[in-house]
Scaffold this motif. Structure first.
Motif, PDB file in Angstrom:
ATOM      1  N   UNK A 346       1.000  -1.681  -0.062  1.00 40.63           N
ATOM      2  CA  UNK A 346      -0.096   0.022  -0.220  1.00 40.63           C
ATOM      3  C   UNK A 346       1.081   1.686  -0.448  1.00 40.63           C
ATOM      4  N   UNK A 347       0.410   2.106  -0.136  1.00 42.48           N
ATOM      5  CA  UNK A 347       1.462   3.340  -0.462  1.00 42.48           C
ATOM      6  C   UNK A 347       0.421   4.839  -0.954  1.00 42.48           C
ATOM      7  N   UNK A 348       1.487   5.887  -0.595  1.00 41.50           N
ATOM      8  CA  UNK A 348       0.671   7.304  -1.348  1.00 41.50           C
ATOM      9  C   UNK A 348       0.100   6.991  -2.781  1.00 41.50           C
ATOM     10  N   UNK A 349      -0.755   7.887  -2.689  1.00 41.70           N
ATOM     11  CA  UNK A 349      -1.188   8.186  -4.093  1.00 41.70           C
ATOM     12  C   UNK A 349      -2.410   7.342  -3.831  1.00 41.70           C
ATOM     13  N   UNK A 350      -2.428   6.880  -2.610  1.00 40.04           N
ATOM     14  CA  UNK A 350      -3.616   5.829  -2.756  1.00 40.04           C
ATOM     15  C   UNK A 350      -4.101   4.438  -2.780  1.00 40.04           C
TER      16      UNK A 350
END
Lengths: 360, 87, 209
Positions: A346-350
């Motif tokens: 999972x990460x930044x930018x959703x």
């Protein structure tokens, strides 16, 4: 059908897959206190590759990984017109050329290894690695290419360290994924590579089966994890459904587990919604730190080793339950027959992504 | 007029790139993080921590401490005075 | 079979939708070109002002595509619209600004740092539209029609029904933004293949009628 094999790892724990596996079995961590690393010249816990300095560090790691890969597969594959290289990375050679972080390293790989196609950079924050391996499987299944080499690589730089400091996201201790006392991430650097192919004969060692996974956006916030784990739930569900794999077939989950308060909590909620909390799970961030765009490839490579070696690795840094939903976190190395692993990110930018690998 | 509060309003607009908002649009006690107020988010809160250090020489090491201080321009001004020992 | 149904260009001086000019930059304006479009088209999304330039470009072009093709927001389930974006320089413009914040302006700026990833623009568009679909951002030395057509086809074969694609070529001196929508089924549109896409991408000779 896609195979995955020939995994290569270069990290603070070692120059080769064998060295890395040995260190992991001893529960050694690459994270150590680095003096003056912070914006205010404070010491920080980082997982840095010893002796990796100077310009062209990124290109150097890519080259080393690809050289090791070339020794693990049929030599005709690398320059083949049916082969493409995908590079998963967030910041590439940022310290060398901030205006063009990938152009020169990619061009150097084409020249040195006589690649037939321009490498594609997959840059989706912390899910880049899992996403790139899924893209590789998609290219194979669509018969656009027969072989895809995925290299994940990211470096520690002042840029990323100061950035995560400005978000108050860096732990003042080595990171403790899923633990009650976790305080944030430890940054890491490293490189890993895998070969995805439609042909199992190209590998010198037996490959594994790769089930192409799905990605899903949280549609919630660009830098904060979703409170409900919506994207992680959706991407995992789709990955299982698309491949007809049920929870009872999954032996192990290699989670993202960054050790920030909200990320790990989000993952526990998502796995609870998916009814997967009973399955043994770990985060590998306690060994490698958070290697951003490289993380998904490094961690998938470790999963491949876990299947090959028949060993569940301890979730380093975890001591006591620290999420609202209880997870079955591996507290000590344990020999086990492992057939099928679910890997998530999972990460930044959703972004959220998942994939599944299985012993043949 | 309290110049600290007026300065803060200008600094908030500058630091957070709040286009189309002027200092007179921000009331001393209107909630900065409510959608009814300025509708700031968690990243803006971290940017306010940068603001405190940049313009006022105040270091905030625990972002939770910021939460209380950043309720409104009034609470920010109170916090700055307290930290500087003016109160 | 799939179809390119709607497309939008933003260049340094013009914006156009489906090849028809939709706005020209006013060189006298105090506002940035993207801000001019935002105001001129009467968009209401205050977060626009906080976005970096990649996200602003993605916001404007995707909203213009929605206006030209309103069914995009009603026709599909929340996970059926995928996004496939790319460019040749990642988030370099914002990276330079963030580096400046700690090298020259005293402290690393968290609100700049969160935009120092090229995929953030897809996150912003996903948030606005509540799209939970697939996302991928690719960095390539130049726009390659074949890559977009092939990978969009893969996405359409694995559960997505529409793919919003985008090339976000934004540099100090040049703006080459090209967003296009590929749909699995459509009443109007041209067949999605590399030749057709190249023809649309190179369509910088805007018609003015």
């Amino acid at each position: 059908m896609a195979y995955i094999g020939a995994e290569v790892m270069i990290s603070p724990l070692g120059e080769t897959t064998e060295e890395n596996w040995l260190a992991l079995c001893e529960n050694r961590s690459g994270i150590s206190l680095v003096p003056d690393a912070g914006f205010d010249k404070e010491g920080l816990y980082l997982s840095k590759i010893p002796g990796l300095t100077g310009p062209a560090r990124f290109r150097g790691l890519l080259t080393r990984a690809l050289k090791q890969i070339s020794e693990k597969i049929d030599p005709a594959i690398l320059p083949s017109a049916r082969t493409i290289v995908l590079i998963s990375s967030t910041k590439g050679e940022l310290d060398g050329n901030i205006a063009d972080q990938f152009g020169e390293p990619a061009a150097a790989l084409i020249t040195e290894f006589h690649l037939a196609h321009q490498p594609i950079i997959v840059s989706n924050a912390c899910i880049s690695g899992v996403l790139a391996i899924n893209a590789a499987a998609n290219f194979i299944n669509a018969k656009i290419y027969d072989h895809v080499i995925v290299i994940g690589c990211d470096l520690i730089s002042d840029f990323v360290v100061y950035g995560f400091q400005s978000l108050f996201a860096i732990s003042d201790q080595p990171c403790m994924p899923f633990d009650a006392a976790r305080k944030g991430i430890s940054m890491g650097e490293g490189c890993a590579a895998v070969v995805v192919s439609s042909d199992r004969e190209i590998y010198k060692d037996q490959p594994l089966r790769l089930f192409s996974g799905a990605s899903a956006n949280d549609a919630n916030h660009i830098s904060g994890p979703s409170r409900t784990g919506e994207g992680l739930v959706r991407s995992t569900k789709k990955t299982m459904n698309n491949n007809g794999i049920t929870a009872s077939e999954i032996d192990f989950i290699c989670a993202h587990g960054t050790a920030t308060l909200y990320n790990d909590e989000m993952e526990s909620i998502a796995f609870d919604r998916l009814n997967l909390t009973h399955i043994p799970l770990n985060s590998l961030k306690g060994y490698f730190g958070h290697t951003l765009g490289a993380a998904g490839v490094i961690e998938t490579s470790v999963c491949m080793q876990m299947i090959r070696q028949g060993m569940l690795l301890k979730s380093l840094g975890f001591r006591e339950k620290g999420t609202s939903k209880e997870l079955n976190i591996v507290s000590a190395n344990k020999p086990a027959q492992i057939n099928t692993i679910l890997k998530t990110a999972s990460g930044f930018g959703g972004g959220n992504a998942a994939l599944i690998i299985r012993k043949i | 007029m309290d110049t600290l509060k007026e300065d803060l309003k200008k600094q908030i607009i500058e630091q957070l790139n709040l286009e189309d908002i002027t200092p007179s649009d921000i009331q001393d006690d209107s909630a900065l993080f409510d959608d009814a107020g300025l509708g700031l988010d968690s990243i803006d809160a971290l940017e306010l921590i940068v603001l405190l250090e940049k313009y006022h020489g105040i270091q905030v090491t625990n972002p939770d401490e910021g939460k209380e201080a950043f309720k409104s321009v009034q609470t920010m001004a109170d916090y700055i005075r307290k930290r500087k020992g003016d109160l | 079979m799939s179809f390119i149904t709607t497309y939008c260009h933003l260049t340094k001086d013009y914006c156009s939708v489906n090849g028809t000019i939709a706005g020209r930059r006013d060189p006298e304006s105090a506002d940035s070109w993207f801000k001019q479009i935002y105001k001129e088209k009467e968009f209401v999304y205050p977060k626009f002002y906080k976005m970096d330039i990649l996200s602003q470009a993605g916001f404007l072009a995707s909203e213009l595509i929605k206006r030209a093709n309103p069914e995009l927001v009603t026709r599909y389930k929340d996970d059926e619209v995928a996004m496939l974006f790319g460019n040749d320089n990642s988030s370099a413009e914002t990276d330079v600004r963030f580096r400046k914040s700690y090298q020259e302006n005293g402290a690393p700026s968290p609100s700049l740092f969160v935009y120092t990833l090229p995929n953030i623009v897809m996150g912003e568009i996903a948030i606005i539209n509540k799209w939970y679909g697939e996302n991928m951002f690719a960095v390539l030395p130049k726009f390659v029609s074949g890559f977009f057509v092939d990978y969009a086809q893969i996405l359409l074969a694995t559960g997505s029904k529409a793919v919003l694609c985008g090339w976000l070529g934004i540099k100090d001196k040049s703006t080459e933004v090209f967003l296009f929508l590929i749909e699995k089924q459509a009443a109007v549109g041209i067949p999605s293949n590399a030749d057709n896409l190249s023809a649309l991408a190179g369509n910088t000779s805007f018609t003015t009628d």
